[in-house]
Design an enzyme around this catalytic site. Structure first.
Site, PDB file in Angstrom:
ATOM      1  N   LYS A   1     -12.125  -1.836   7.979  1.00  0.00           N
ATOM      2  CA  LYS A   1     -11.476  -2.682   8.991  1.00  0.00           C
ATOM      3  C   LYS A   1     -12.099  -2.354  10.357  1.00  0.00           C
ATOM      4  O   LYS A   1     -13.084  -2.947  10.731  1.00  0.00           O
ATOM      5  CB  LYS A   1      -9.967  -2.455   9.051  1.00  0.00           C
ATOM      6  CG  LYS A   1      -9.095  -3.030   7.939  1.00  0.00           C
ATOM      7  CD  LYS A   1      -9.180  -2.808   6.668  1.00  0.00           C
ATOM      8  CE  LYS A   1      -8.063  -2.849   5.729  1.00  0.00           C
ATOM      9  NZ  LYS A   1      -8.236  -3.848   4.700  1.00  0.00           N
TER      10      LYS A   1
ATOM     11  N   ASP B   1      -1.529   6.829   5.996  1.00  0.00           N
ATOM     12  CA  ASP B   1      -2.609   5.908   5.641  1.00  0.00           C
ATOM     13  C   ASP B   1      -2.813   5.022   6.873  1.00  0.00           C
ATOM     14  O   ASP B   1      -1.946   4.216   7.208  1.00  0.00           O
ATOM     15  CB  ASP B   1      -2.180   5.080   4.421  1.00  0.00           C
ATOM     16  CG  ASP B   1      -3.140   3.943   4.118  1.00  0.00           C
ATOM     17  OD1 ASP B   1      -4.200   3.839   4.772  1.00  0.00           O
ATOM     18  OD2 ASP B   1      -2.819   3.149   3.204  1.00  0.00           O
TER      19      ASP B   1
ATOM     20  N   TRP C   1       0.831  -1.213   0.000  1.00  0.00           N
ATOM     21  CA  TRP C   1       0.000   0.000   0.000  1.00  0.00           C
ATOM     22  C   TRP C   1       0.860   1.254   0.000  1.00  0.00           C
ATOM     23  O   TRP C   1       0.509   2.256  -0.626  1.00  0.00           O
ATOM     24  CB  TRP C   1      -0.981  -0.018   1.178  1.00  0.00           C
ATOM     25  CG  TRP C   1      -1.917  -1.188   1.107  1.00  0.00           C
ATOM     26  CD1 TRP C   1      -1.979  -2.237   1.964  1.00  0.00           C
ATOM     27  CD2 TRP C   1      -2.898  -1.445   0.089  1.00  0.00           C
ATOM     28  NE1 TRP C   1      -2.943  -3.136   1.554  1.00  0.00           N
ATOM     29  CE2 TRP C   1      -3.518  -2.672   0.408  1.00  0.00           C
ATOM     30  CE3 TRP C   1      -3.319  -0.774  -1.062  1.00  0.00           C
ATOM     31  CZ2 TRP C   1      -4.532  -3.235  -0.371  1.00  0.00           C
ATOM     32  CZ3 TRP C   1      -4.328  -1.334  -1.838  1.00  0.00           C
ATOM     33  CH2 TRP C   1      -4.919  -2.548  -1.491  1.00  0.00           C
TER      34      TRP C   1
HETATM   35  C1  LIG Z   1      -3.227  -0.140   4.617  1.00  0.00           C
HETATM   36  C2  LIG Z   1      -4.163  -0.092   3.447  1.00  0.00           C
HETATM   37  N1  LIG Z   1      -4.150   0.977   2.633  1.00  0.00           N
HETATM   38  C3  LIG Z   1      -4.966   1.067   1.581  1.00  0.00           C
HETATM   39  C4  LIG Z   1      -5.860   0.069   1.272  1.00  0.00           C
HETATM   40  C5  LIG Z   1      -6.760   0.232   0.071  1.00  0.00           C
HETATM   41  O1  LIG Z   1      -7.995   0.583   0.531  1.00  0.00           O
HETATM   42  P1  LIG Z   1      -9.258   0.756  -0.453  1.00  0.00           P
HETATM   43  O2  LIG Z   1      -9.603  -0.612  -0.908  1.00  0.00           O
HETATM   44  O3  LIG Z   1     -10.268   1.373   0.464  1.00  0.00           O
HETATM   45  O4  LIG Z   1      -8.861   1.645  -1.564  1.00  0.00           O
HETATM   46  C6  LIG Z   1      -5.917  -1.063   2.088  1.00  0.00           C
HETATM   47  C7  LIG Z   1      -6.888  -2.118   1.756  1.00  0.00           C
HETATM   48  O5  LIG Z   1      -7.032  -3.109   2.390  1.00  0.00           O
HETATM   49  C8  LIG Z   1      -5.053  -1.143   3.194  1.00  0.00           C
HETATM   50  O6  LIG Z   1      -5.060  -2.220   3.998  1.00  0.00           O
END
Ligand SMILES: Cc1ncc(COP(=O)(O)O)c(C=O)c1O
Length: 355
Positions: free
Chosen positions: A192, A168, A101
């Protein structure tokens, strides 16, 4: 049937929240109408949005200068949105690369300007939180991913970078306390600890906004949303409502500090077993271990079929590891009871005793 839900996300939510959400889809506030068939501008829904924003500020002890929004696009749009609101046209930002991520966040930010990757653990398949070097002069902010959902690593505490932070926090928001004063912005997909998929929360220092010298498309401009109380366009009403129910549940259960204690008890139980049981090993370095997602594997892969059969018959769900790590991942978000972790530990011990 009671399922022990270790899914990484979307994931377990408190049963009270699911029941109340289901009831509101039937009929909301005695209106004779469903929550999802009333106007987002009705007083009933405006009250939902306002309470969700206020409760976020209260639970996270946000300073008055912070605003909170619930938008769409997930954390994936958050990567770009964070950068476009905070990275000056001629400026630079530091990023820590601690997982898939983070790498995606870096890719999006690089579309907008100069990005210095000040630390990375990619070479060891993201098995730890990397050390990072001091951001170069004139760095506007340092971005990091507080919890790496896929690899099971987490910053042990808020990093000290000497510049404002952007994070994030998708997979550990509301799971532990932190000092928001160190941040210009943080964001988190809801799915989550916060609620169902469909909304992303942004919390930011209003005084840090509108200083980039950029033209920002309306939907990506956080000040546009703030000026409309998070109602610039139709918000994801169901997700925001279930998020509100989850925030109320956190508050009723003692708040974020209590969540943190519970989460530490759960993670301590699973990591003690991973370290003790000769059949298993962890993926993450001990000092980088996540309280939310524990990643581990069997040392002897020939036991995989047997172990999989055993945990499935113990009504455990969602334990398979992400394809980029393999093995197993036990995700232990706020709503997962200690009893579920104990059930998993019992299965790990039963496998050991089979010899
Ligand atoms: C730490 C983290 N950042 C970003 C995301 C991406 O999130 P989204 O699917 O809401 O775009 C996730 C998805 O599980 C994640 O665990």
């Amino acid at each position: 049937m009671k399922i022990h839900n270790f899914s990484a996300g979307p994931c377990i939510l408190p049963p009270e929240v699911l029941n109340e959400a289901a009831a509101a889809v039937g009929e909301f506030n005695g209106l004779g109408l469903s929550l999802i068939e009333i106007s987002h501008r009705s007083k009933d829904f405006v009250a939902v949005m306002e309470e969700a924003r206020e409760l976020t500020k209260e639970l996270l002890h946000l300073p008055d200068r912070f605003d909170v929004l619930f938008l769409q696009g997930g954390a994936s749009l958050g990567f770009y949105t964070a950068a476009i609101n905070l990275l000056p046209t001629e400026g630079r930002a530091a990023y820590v690369d601690s997982g898939t991520w983070s790498a995606k966040a870096i890719k999006e930010a690089e579309l907008l300007g100069k990005i210095d990757v000040v630390g990375s653990s990619k070479a060891s398949n993201y098995d730890r939180i990397p050390t990072f070097s001091a951001p170069p002069k004139e760095t506007s902010f340092m971005h990091y991913t507080s919890n790496n959902t896929i690899f099971g690593t987490q910053f042990a505490s808020t990093p000290d970078a000497g510049v404002p932070l952007v994070a994030d926090m998708s997979s550990d928001i509301f799971s532990r306390t932190f000092d928001a004063n160190l941040f210009h912005l943080f964001y988190a997909g809801a799915q989550k600890n916060m609620g169902p998929a469909g909304t992303v929360m942004y919390a930011f220092d209003k005084e840090a906004m509108s200083q980039t010298g950029r033209a920002i498309p309306s939907y990506l401009d956080l000040t546009v949303h703030a000026g409309k109380d998070s109602m610039f366009n139709t918000p994801p009403v169901f997700s925001v409502f279930v998020t509100l129910l989850t925030l109320r549940w956190i508050k009723a259960n003692g708040g974020v500090a209590v969540m943190q204690k519970r989460n530490e008890a759960k993670s301590s139980l699973i990591y003690t077993e991973i370290d003790r049981n000769p059949l298993f090993e962890g993926h993450a370095h001990v000092d980088s271990r996540s309280h939310m997602n524990a990643t581990f594997r069997l040392l002897d892969e020939s036991k995989t079929e047997r172990f999989d059969t055993m945990w499935k018959s113990a009504k455990i769900s969602g334990l398979k590891g992400h394809r980029s790590v393999g093995g197993y991942r036990a995700s232990m978000y706020n709503a997962l009871p200690l009893e579920s972790v104990q059930t998993l530990v019992d299965v790990m011990q039963a496998l050991e005793h089979e010899g």
